[in-house]
Design a protein around this motif. Structure first.
Motif, PDB file in Angstrom:
ATOM      1  N   LEU A  39       0.826  -1.212   0.000  1.00 31.99           N
ATOM      2  CA  LEU A  39       0.000   0.000   0.000  1.00 31.99           C
ATOM      3  C   LEU A  39       0.863   1.266   0.000  1.00 31.99           C
ATOM      4  O   LEU A  39       0.522   2.238  -0.668  1.00 31.99           O
ATOM      5  CB  LEU A  39      -0.932   0.013   1.212  1.00 31.99           C
ATOM      6  N   SER A  40       1.955   1.246   0.736  1.00 32.31           N
ATOM      7  CA  SER A  40       2.778   2.462   0.785  1.00 32.31           C
ATOM      8  C   SER A  40       3.452   2.726  -0.562  1.00 32.31           C
ATOM      9  O   SER A  40       3.643   3.871  -0.953  1.00 32.31           O
ATOM     10  CB  SER A  40       3.790   2.392   1.925  1.00 32.31           C
ATOM     11  N   LYS A  41       3.772   1.667  -1.257  1.00 31.07           N
ATOM     12  CA  LYS A  41       4.353   1.830  -2.586  1.00 31.07           C
ATOM     13  C   LYS A  41       3.310   2.381  -3.573  1.00 31.07           C
ATOM     14  O   LYS A  41       3.609   3.255  -4.385  1.00 31.07           O
ATOM     15  CB  LYS A  41       4.890   0.486  -3.077  1.00 31.07           C
ATOM     16  N   LEU A  42       2.099   1.869  -3.464  1.00 30.06           N
ATOM     17  CA  LEU A  42       1.010   2.334  -4.328  1.00 30.06           C
ATOM     18  C   LEU A  42       0.668   3.797  -4.044  1.00 30.06           C
ATOM     19  O   LEU A  42       0.394   4.574  -4.952  1.00 30.06           O
ATOM     20  CB  LEU A  42      -0.238   1.463  -4.131  1.00 30.06           C
ATOM     21  N   LYS A  43       0.699   4.138  -2.766  1.00 29.59           N
ATOM     22  CA  LYS A  43       0.404   5.521  -2.363  1.00 29.59           C
ATOM     23  C   LYS A  43       1.443   6.464  -2.966  1.00 29.59           C
ATOM     24  O   LYS A  43       1.098   7.506  -3.521  1.00 29.59           O
ATOM     25  CB  LYS A  43       0.460   5.588  -0.835  1.00 29.59           C
ATOM     26  N   LYS A  44       2.692   6.085  -2.893  1.00 32.48           N
ATOM     27  CA  LYS A  44       3.779   6.878  -3.472  1.00 32.48           C
ATOM     28  C   LYS A  44       3.602   7.024  -4.982  1.00 32.48           C
ATOM     29  O   LYS A  44       3.785   8.102  -5.542  1.00 32.48           O
ATOM     30  CB  LYS A  44       5.116   6.195  -3.190  1.00 32.48           C
ATOM     31  N   GLU A  45       3.247   5.912  -5.604  1.00 29.04           N
ATOM     32  CA  GLU A  45       3.066   5.926  -7.052  1.00 29.04           C
ATOM     33  C   GLU A  45       1.907   6.850  -7.435  1.00 29.04           C
ATOM     34  O   GLU A  45       2.018   7.661  -8.351  1.00 29.04           O
ATOM     35  CB  GLU A  45       2.812   4.497  -7.559  1.00 29.04           C
ATOM     36  N   LEU A  46       0.789   6.748  -6.695  1.00 28.32           N
ATOM     37  CA  LEU A  46      -0.352   7.616  -6.984  1.00 28.32           C
ATOM     38  C   LEU A  46      -0.010   9.080  -6.698  1.00 28.32           C
ATOM     39  O   LEU A  46      -0.423   9.969  -7.445  1.00 28.32           O
ATOM     40  CB  LEU A  46      -1.602   7.174  -6.207  1.00 28.32           C
ATOM     41  N   ASP A  47       0.759   9.332  -5.647  1.00 28.82           N
ATOM     42  CA  ASP A  47       1.204  10.704  -5.368  1.00 28.82           C
ATOM     43  C   ASP A  47       1.867  11.316  -6.599  1.00 28.82           C
ATOM     44  O   ASP A  47       1.558  12.439  -6.987  1.00 28.82           O
ATOM     45  CB  ASP A  47       2.222  10.724  -4.218  1.00 28.82           C
ATOM     46  N   SER A  48       2.767  10.574  -7.222  1.00 30.82           N
ATOM     47  CA  SER A  48       3.487  11.166  -8.348  1.00 30.82           C
ATOM     48  C   SER A  48       2.627  11.226  -9.609  1.00 30.82           C
ATOM     49  O   SER A  48       2.699  12.200 -10.361  1.00 30.82           O
ATOM     50  CB  SER A  48       4.832  10.474  -8.572  1.00 30.82           C
ATOM     51  N   VAL A  49       1.782  10.221  -9.832  1.00 30.50           N
ATOM     52  CA  VAL A  49       0.877  10.235 -10.993  1.00 30.50           C
ATOM     53  C   VAL A  49      -0.137  11.378 -10.849  1.00 30.50           C
ATOM     54  O   VAL A  49      -0.391  12.135 -11.788  1.00 30.50           O
ATOM     55  CB  VAL A  49       0.146   8.869 -11.131  1.00 30.50           C
ATOM     56  N   PHE A  50      -0.680  11.524  -9.644  1.00 29.37           N
ATOM     57  CA  PHE A  50      -1.690  12.552  -9.391  1.00 29.37           C
ATOM     58  C   PHE A  50      -1.074  13.957  -9.451  1.00 29.37           C
ATOM     59  O   PHE A  50      -1.679  14.893  -9.983  1.00 29.37           O
ATOM     60  CB  PHE A  50      -2.344  12.308  -8.025  1.00 29.37           C
ATOM     61  N   SER A  51       0.129  14.092  -8.955  1.00 30.76           N
ATOM     62  CA  SER A  51       0.829  15.370  -9.003  1.00 30.76           C
ATOM     63  C   SER A  51       1.039  15.824 -10.455  1.00 30.76           C
ATOM     64  O   SER A  51       0.790  16.981 -10.802  1.00 30.76           O
ATOM     65  CB  SER A  51       2.183  15.255  -8.290  1.00 30.76           C
TER      66      SER A  51
END
Ligand SMILES: [Zn+2]
Length: 128
Positions: A7-19
């Motif tokens: 989950l923490s990896k996915l959260k990081k990935e979404l942070d950068s995609v969403f940014s």
């Protein structure tokens, strides 16, 4: 076999995609204006600013809550939430409702992350 991401990896990935999505959403010819001081910068030098701070998961990936910001405003001036709020109001964003969302119980699982990552990657491509 496909290895499951944490989950923490996915959260990081979404942070950068969403940014990247937020920055493209407000960019014109690769240039973005900071939401709280109006300085214009290339997409790469702009960050995704959150009115309600990022540690609130319920609004972390909310388009209503996020606007492009320069490093000065986002990092050194702690997001300038006062100016941010005034500008959101001018846009007609219901900031009281947004505040209330912050307290909503919000459970995010891996599937939710995967869907959002796919969605925002696609929407960013459409904006390019
Ligand atoms: Zn700024």
């Amino acid at each position: 076999m496909k290895k499951l991401k944490t989950l923490s990896k996915l959260k990081k990935e979404l942070d950068s995609v969403f940014s990247l999505f937020i920055r493209h959403k407000y960019a014109k010819d690769g240039i973005v204006h900071c939401y709280t001081c109006s300085v214009s910068k290339p997409i790469k030098q702009i960050q995704n600013g959150h009115w309600i701070p990022r540690n609130n998961l319920a609004t972390r990936f909310s388009e209503e809550n996020c606007r492009p910001q320069c490093v000065g405003c986002n990092m050194f001036n702690k997001g300038r939430p006062d100016v941010f709020a005034v500008n959101l109001l001018k846009e007609g964003i219901d900031i009281i409702k947004l505040q209330q969302t912050k307290y909503a119980v919000f459970k995010i699982d891996a599937i939710w992350y995967e869907q959002k990552i796919t969605e925002y990657k696609q929407r960013t491509e459409e904006l390019r």
